[in-house]
Design a protein around this motif. Structure first.
Motif, mmCIF file in Angstrom:
data_model
loop_
_atom_site.group_PDB
_atom_site.id
_atom_site.type_symbol
_atom_site.label_atom_id
_atom_site.label_comp_id
_atom_site.label_asym_id
_atom_site.label_seq_id
_atom_site.Cartn_x
_atom_site.Cartn_y
_atom_site.Cartn_z
ATOM 1 N N ARG A 135 0.786 -1.115 0.026
ATOM 2 C CA ARG A 135 -0.044 -0.105 0.119
ATOM 3 C C ARG A 135 0.888 1.176 0.039
ATOM 4 O O ARG A 135 1.924 1.439 0.769
ATOM 5 C CB ARG A 135 -0.923 -0.077 1.247
ATOM 6 C CG ARG A 135 -1.915 1.156 1.217
ATOM 7 C CD ARG A 135 -2.928 0.929 2.485
ATOM 8 N NE ARG A 135 -2.122 1.086 3.630
ATOM 9 C CZ ARG A 135 -2.926 1.445 4.961
ATOM 10 N NH1 ARG A 135 -4.241 1.389 4.774
ATOM 11 N NH2 ARG A 135 -2.512 1.472 6.062
ATOM 12 N N PRO A 136 0.730 2.230 -0.988
ATOM 13 C CA PRO A 136 1.540 3.428 -0.825
ATOM 14 C C PRO A 136 1.339 4.129 0.339
ATOM 15 O O PRO A 136 0.334 4.019 0.953
ATOM 16 C CB PRO A 136 0.982 4.040 -2.247
ATOM 17 C CG PRO A 136 0.291 3.050 -3.031
ATOM 18 C CD PRO A 136 -0.252 2.131 -1.977
ATOM 19 N N GLU A 137 2.304 4.823 0.965
ATOM 20 C CA GLU A 137 2.371 5.792 2.068
ATOM 21 C C GLU A 137 1.291 6.909 1.739
ATOM 22 O O GLU A 137 1.096 7.327 0.884
ATOM 23 C CB GLU A 137 3.647 6.331 2.273
ATOM 24 C CG GLU A 137 4.794 5.470 2.562
ATOM 25 C CD GLU A 137 4.544 4.766 3.847
ATOM 26 O OE1 GLU A 137 3.853 5.429 4.892
ATOM 27 O OE2 GLU A 137 4.960 3.639 4.205
ATOM 28 N N GLU A 138 0.658 7.108 2.608
ATOM 29 C CA GLU A 138 -0.589 8.141 2.818
ATOM 30 C C GLU A 138 0.058 9.459 2.347
ATOM 31 O O GLU A 138 -0.462 10.245 1.429
ATOM 32 C CB GLU A 138 -1.283 8.129 4.027
ATOM 33 C CG GLU A 138 -2.259 9.017 3.998
ATOM 34 C CD GLU A 138 -3.265 8.868 5.411
ATOM 35 O OE1 GLU A 138 -4.189 9.650 5.340
ATOM 36 O OE2 GLU A 138 -2.790 8.290 6.295
ATOM 37 N N ASN A 139 1.157 9.657 2.878
ATOM 38 C CA ASN A 139 1.546 11.176 2.687
ATOM 39 C C ASN A 139 2.277 11.064 1.439
ATOM 40 O O ASN A 139 2.196 12.217 0.652
ATOM 41 C CB ASN A 139 2.872 11.291 3.723
ATOM 42 C CG ASN A 139 3.560 12.525 3.689
ATOM 43 O OD1 ASN A 139 2.798 13.664 3.805
ATOM 44 N ND2 ASN A 139 4.903 12.637 3.192
ATOM 45 N N ASP A 140 2.710 10.129 0.644
ATOM 46 C CA ASP A 140 3.037 10.375 -0.670
ATOM 47 C C ASP A 140 1.768 10.483 -1.639
ATOM 48 O O ASP A 140 1.779 11.234 -2.576
ATOM 49 C CB ASP A 140 3.863 8.787 -1.131
ATOM 50 C CG ASP A 140 5.093 8.788 -0.628
ATOM 51 O OD1 ASP A 140 5.754 9.832 -0.521
ATOM 52 O OD2 ASP A 140 5.541 7.490 -0.595
ATOM 53 N N LEU A 141 0.757 9.870 -1.417
ATOM 54 C CA LEU A 141 -0.497 10.114 -2.001
ATOM 55 C C LEU A 141 -0.987 11.578 -1.994
ATOM 56 O O LEU A 141 -1.448 12.295 -2.686
ATOM 57 C CB LEU A 141 -1.639 9.385 -1.775
ATOM 58 C CG LEU A 141 -1.400 7.672 -2.113
ATOM 59 C CD1 LEU A 141 -2.504 6.759 -1.521
ATOM 60 C CD2 LEU A 141 -1.550 7.631 -3.569
ATOM 61 N N LEU A 142 -0.987 12.021 -0.562
ATOM 62 C CA LEU A 142 -1.321 13.405 -0.486
ATOM 63 C C LEU A 142 -0.437 14.527 -1.191
ATOM 64 O O LEU A 142 -0.967 15.537 -1.429
ATOM 65 C CB LEU A 142 -1.315 13.867 1.017
ATOM 66 C CG LEU A 142 -2.286 13.041 1.978
ATOM 67 C CD1 LEU A 142 -2.098 12.977 3.348
ATOM 68 C CD2 LEU A 142 -3.686 13.761 1.550
ATOM 69 N N ARG A 143 0.849 14.091 -1.153
ATOM 70 C CA ARG A 143 1.967 15.083 -1.798
ATOM 71 C C ARG A 143 1.461 14.848 -3.304
ATOM 72 O O ARG A 143 1.647 16.080 -3.995
ATOM 73 C CB ARG A 143 3.217 14.624 -1.538
ATOM 74 C CG ARG A 143 3.861 14.862 -0.270
ATOM 75 C CD ARG A 143 5.369 14.416 -0.267
ATOM 76 N NE ARG A 143 5.792 13.328 -0.622
ATOM 77 C CZ ARG A 143 6.941 13.167 -1.633
ATOM 78 N NH1 ARG A 143 7.369 14.165 -2.184
ATOM 79 N NH2 ARG A 143 7.079 11.697 -1.623
ATOM 80 N N LEU A 144 1.337 13.858 -3.807
ATOM 81 C CA LEU A 144 1.142 13.698 -5.314
ATOM 82 C C LEU A 144 -0.341 14.487 -5.376
ATOM 83 O O LEU A 144 -0.367 15.246 -6.492
ATOM 84 C CB LEU A 144 0.923 12.302 -5.627
ATOM 85 C CG LEU A 144 0.717 11.719 -7.122
ATOM 86 C CD1 LEU A 144 1.956 12.564 -7.867
ATOM 87 C CD2 LEU A 144 0.620 10.493 -7.312
ATOM 88 N N ALA A 145 -1.334 14.477 -4.829
ATOM 89 C CA ALA A 145 -2.563 14.993 -5.168
ATOM 90 C C ALA A 145 -2.382 16.440 -5.109
ATOM 91 O O ALA A 145 -2.888 17.463 -5.990
ATOM 92 C CB ALA A 145 -3.563 14.595 -4.018
ATOM 93 N N ASP A 146 -1.609 16.821 -4.131
ATOM 94 C CA ASP A 146 -1.413 18.589 -3.811
ATOM 95 C C ASP A 146 -0.534 19.035 -4.910
ATOM 96 O O ASP A 146 -0.686 20.157 -5.615
ATOM 97 C CB ASP A 146 -0.687 18.840 -2.528
ATOM 98 C CG ASP A 146 -0.443 20.036 -2.194
ATOM 99 O OD1 ASP A 146 -1.445 20.930 -2.105
ATOM 100 O OD2 ASP A 146 0.900 20.485 -2.098
#
Length: 402
Positions: free
Chosen positions: A175-186
């Motif tokens: 599962r990807p890191e939540e922070n990586d997904l948030l950074r990507l979305a931002d």
């Protein structure tokens, strides 16, 4: 031998050297360094710095002794908040040519944090990259790199780095890191990559199904280019299922759309939820809410009374559109198995106005039944189109898996 062992333990605990490095230390250097290590472990960083200066005052130091002094000075200074001294000491250690690869990575990481405390983000980024190249991969270093990237304003680089991290995790079956997904979305938001941002939000709700992430995704969905108005009820269904439906006007709109679509059982359930939550039945519009509830009850009774007749008429029709509709009505009444069977008959009959919509309704009906949930998810993920049907299919599939 006993004092050497104590020195080794003190220095290793302070994160200053490997065991091998502690083997070539004279007592006049080793004793104050041992005391410095003990003081660091006790949280007395400034006192530890004083002991390091005592060791550094010894004449004729070997290169190995100087390395250990520099590393202990760097650790003590960093913990004391004296980042300028820490930087000087760590850079001296790094440039000594005496460090192993792992030690180089550790010192480079320490330098990255020290420079970040000095607000020299350029230098901090350089040392963070160097530490990573040398094999450092701590969670703290990753967080620092994320922070430094966000401060740089280079959202293209942030997107590239975060996308690589997400992709690597998925390819490894993690599962990807939540922070990586948030950074990507931002990052996608700042670069106006709307489609990519929506895709990332879909990953967020799939991997981390939090109410706020669903709210962000569903808030964007109706604004997607080409999204058809006929799917407004589906957006509200997803909001209700993810805890994002709470306003009085939302309950009213959803109930009214359900009635317009021919799903009075669903409308009745929604109105009941609204009354139970206090969103309906109070305030200046309370009488209107009661009239809506009465209408939902009336229409639900009528649909149930005419159900067998409607099924027979749909079965006799030349095309499958009415079968899809009556099957969807049955599913909305909680009769998912029979509803799915009728929808399948309608699809097999062909002549459908909107085949992908029919597939969407079939997937929903199948996903309602625990026995066919897996097949329902597959069906939902297979929905095609650019008018919102495919988007809804994916999101219903995600919801069915949670």
């Amino acid at each position: 031998m006993k004092s050497l062992r104590a020195l080794t333990l003190a220095l290793v605990a302070a994160g200053c050297l490997t065991v091998a490095h502690a083997q070539n230390v004279r007592p006049e250097v080793g004793k104050p360094l041992q005391a410095a290590g003990d003081l660091l472990r006790a949280g007395k960083a400034r006192e530890a710095l004083a002991k390091v200066r005592e060791a550094d005052a010894v004449g004729g130091k070997t290169a190995q002794e100087q390395l250990m002094i520099d590393r202990m000075r760097g650790s003590a200074a960093q913990r004391a908040g004296d980042n300028a001294t820490a930087i000087q000491a760590f850079e001296s250690a790094f440039n000594s040519g005496k460090l192993s690869g792992a030690d180089q990575a550790q010192v480079a990481e320490s330098l990255a944090f020290a420079y970040s405390q000095q607000r020299d983000n350029a230098k901090a980024s350089q040392w963070a990259s160097r530490a990573q190249q040398l094999g450092a991969n701590s969670a703290q270093l990753k967080q620092l790199q994320s922070y430094l990237q966000s401060q740089s304003g280079d959202y293209g680089a942030i997107a590239k780095d975060a996308a690589a991290a997400v992709s690597a995790a998925e390819q490894a079956g993690r599962r990807p890191e939540e922070n990586d997904l948030l950074r990507l979305a931002d990052a996608y938001q700042h670069t106006n990559a709307s489609a990519a941002q929506s895709a990332t939000l879909e990953k967020l709700v799939a991997y981390y199904p939090k109410k706020d992430y669903w709210a962000a995704l569903l808030g964007r969905l109706p604004r997607k280019p080409g999204f058809a108005d006929r799917f407004a009820l589906d957006v509200l269904r997803l909001k209700l299922a993810t805890g994002n439906l709470s306003k009085t006007e939302d309950f009213m709109e959803m109930a009214q759309l359900s009635l317009q679509g021919g799903y009075p059982a669903e409308a009745k359930a929604i109105v009941d939820k609204g009354f139970a939550s206090g969103a309906l039945g109070t305030g200046a519009e309370a009488e209107r809410h009661k009239r809506l509830r009465d209408l939902a009850n009336k229409q639900d009774a009528e649909v149930r009374a005419n159900l067998e007749k409607n099924i027979a008429a749909a079965t006799a029709a030349k095309d499958g559109n009415d079968l899809v509709q009556v099957g969807t009505v049955l599913a909305s009444m909680g009769q998912a198995e029979q509803g799915a069977a009728l929808i399948q008959q309608g699809i097999a009959k062909d002549g459908l106005k909107r085949p992908e919509d029919a597939k969407l309704r079939l997937g929903q009906a199948l996903a309602q039944n625990p026995k066919t949930r897996s097949k329902g998810q597959q069906t939902l993920r297979s929905v095609q189109g650019t008018d919102g049907a495919a988007d809804l299919g994916r999101l219903y599939a995600v919801l069915a898996a949670q």
